[in-house]
Design a protein around this motif. Sequence first.
Motif, short mmCIF file in Angstrom:
data_model
loop_
_atom_site.label_atom_id
_atom_site.label_comp_id
_atom_site.label_asym_id
_atom_site.label_seq_id
_atom_site.Cartn_x
_atom_site.Cartn_y
_atom_site.Cartn_z
N ILE A 13 0.76 -1.18 0.15
CA ILE A 13 -0.19 -0.07 0.05
C ILE A 13 0.71 1.24 0.14
N ARG A 14 0.45 2.15 -0.94
CA ARG A 14 1.42 3.48 -0.98
C ARG A 14 0.70 4.69 -0.86
N HIS A 15 -0.58 4.64 -0.52
CA HIS A 15 -1.49 5.47 -0.15
C HIS A 15 -2.08 5.41 0.91
N LYS A 67 8.91 7.25 -1.21
CA LYS A 67 8.48 8.65 -1.14
C LYS A 67 7.18 8.76 -0.19
N PHE A 68 6.30 7.71 0.05
CA PHE A 68 5.02 7.64 0.53
C PHE A 68 5.36 7.71 1.87
N THR A 108 0.54 -1.50 4.51
CA THR A 108 1.98 -1.35 4.86
C THR A 108 2.69 -1.29 3.29
N CYS A 109 3.84 -0.90 3.13
CA CYS A 109 4.93 -0.83 2.19
C CYS A 109 6.30 -1.09 2.86
N TRP A 110 6.75 -2.43 2.29
CA TRP A 110 8.08 -2.61 2.76
C TRP A 110 9.30 -1.86 1.91
N VAL A 111 9.97 -1.28 2.27
CA VAL A 111 11.14 -0.54 1.49
C VAL A 111 12.41 -1.07 2.08
N ALA A 139 6.28 1.90 5.84
CA ALA A 139 5.25 2.59 5.89
C ALA A 139 4.04 1.86 6.40
N LEU A 140 3.44 2.69 7.36
CA LEU A 140 2.22 1.96 8.03
C LEU A 140 1.28 3.10 8.14
#
Lengths: 166, 166
Positions: A13-15, A67-68, A108-111, A139-140
């Motif tokens: 998820i990035r938004h 970036k998110f 979430t998105c794993w970077v 990102a959470l």
Amino acid sequence: MDAFEALTTRRSIRHFTSEPVPRDQIEKIIDAGRMAASACNEQPWEFVVVTDAAVRAQLAELSIHGKFIAESPVCVVVFSKTWDYFLEDCCAATQNLLVAARALGLGTCWVAGDKKPTAPQIGSLLGVPEGFRLVSLIALGHVDTTSRLRNPPKRALDEVLHWEKF
Amino acid sequence: MDLFEAIEKRASVRAFVPAEVSEDDLLKIADAGRRAPSGGNRQPLQFIIVREAETLKSLARVQACFASASAAIGIIADPAVSRWWLEDAAAAAENMLLAIQSLGYASVWVEGTLLKEEDFARQVLGVPAEKRFVILLPVGHAPQETPQADRKPLADVLWREKYGRK
């Protein structure tokens, strides 16, 4: 949530919406990370929970592909002490965080962190002592359902699964 | 099983009692591995399910646990496909351990002893030399309920905004 539902429906998820994530949910998610498998039960992980918007903006910049992180209300940054299996153990913990968040209805998105040229700067921004390695930034937050979700295809099971012999 | 119950119950089990693991369950476990995230969605992993007793007996050279396991699932990574192959393999392994737990079976993450015997394991399962055979998970029935190994308390690994800040 049923384990299989969480394990098989997690997606990046990035938004995110700006709604904060309650502290008890953040703790439940990190607690899941703490219970991941680790070689020899070493538990080499450290989790830094960042909510401060200015710091997240810096992390978004430094993480290159994240970036998110400026937009997600929380960023969990996973570090490891130096250890032979640091990457495996902290990636297992990262995966537990992702599925735990999914089970709570969060996105979430794993970077990736390891191998990133900016890893030392991210460590010093968060006051992490020398000798620790950055493994991931997560990102959470609450999923912004008004944004278009990317749904990149996964290879089919029969394309990646072999029986008895490769 | 609820996801958090699976996370809390997952423990390393190294000896199993003989009992069947259904093909359907093995497919579900492999599917949970396939659906783990991968860096840039490059999906560099393949999975091998082993059920033949002779093969499992051979794999006991890697670790004794395979001799009593009902099945095993190997994770094969292609470093030519992604530089994050190890991260991806670890995420898939953790997903599969949680899947195994939630179906009522037991397992253990086998890696260190596999890497020492990687060429042998490649030969047994016909894995090409250019691929990495990194993780092998037994699947079996635990002789008794095994508690999760002792964990560091959450307060020792969770930091707020900066490393060291509670």
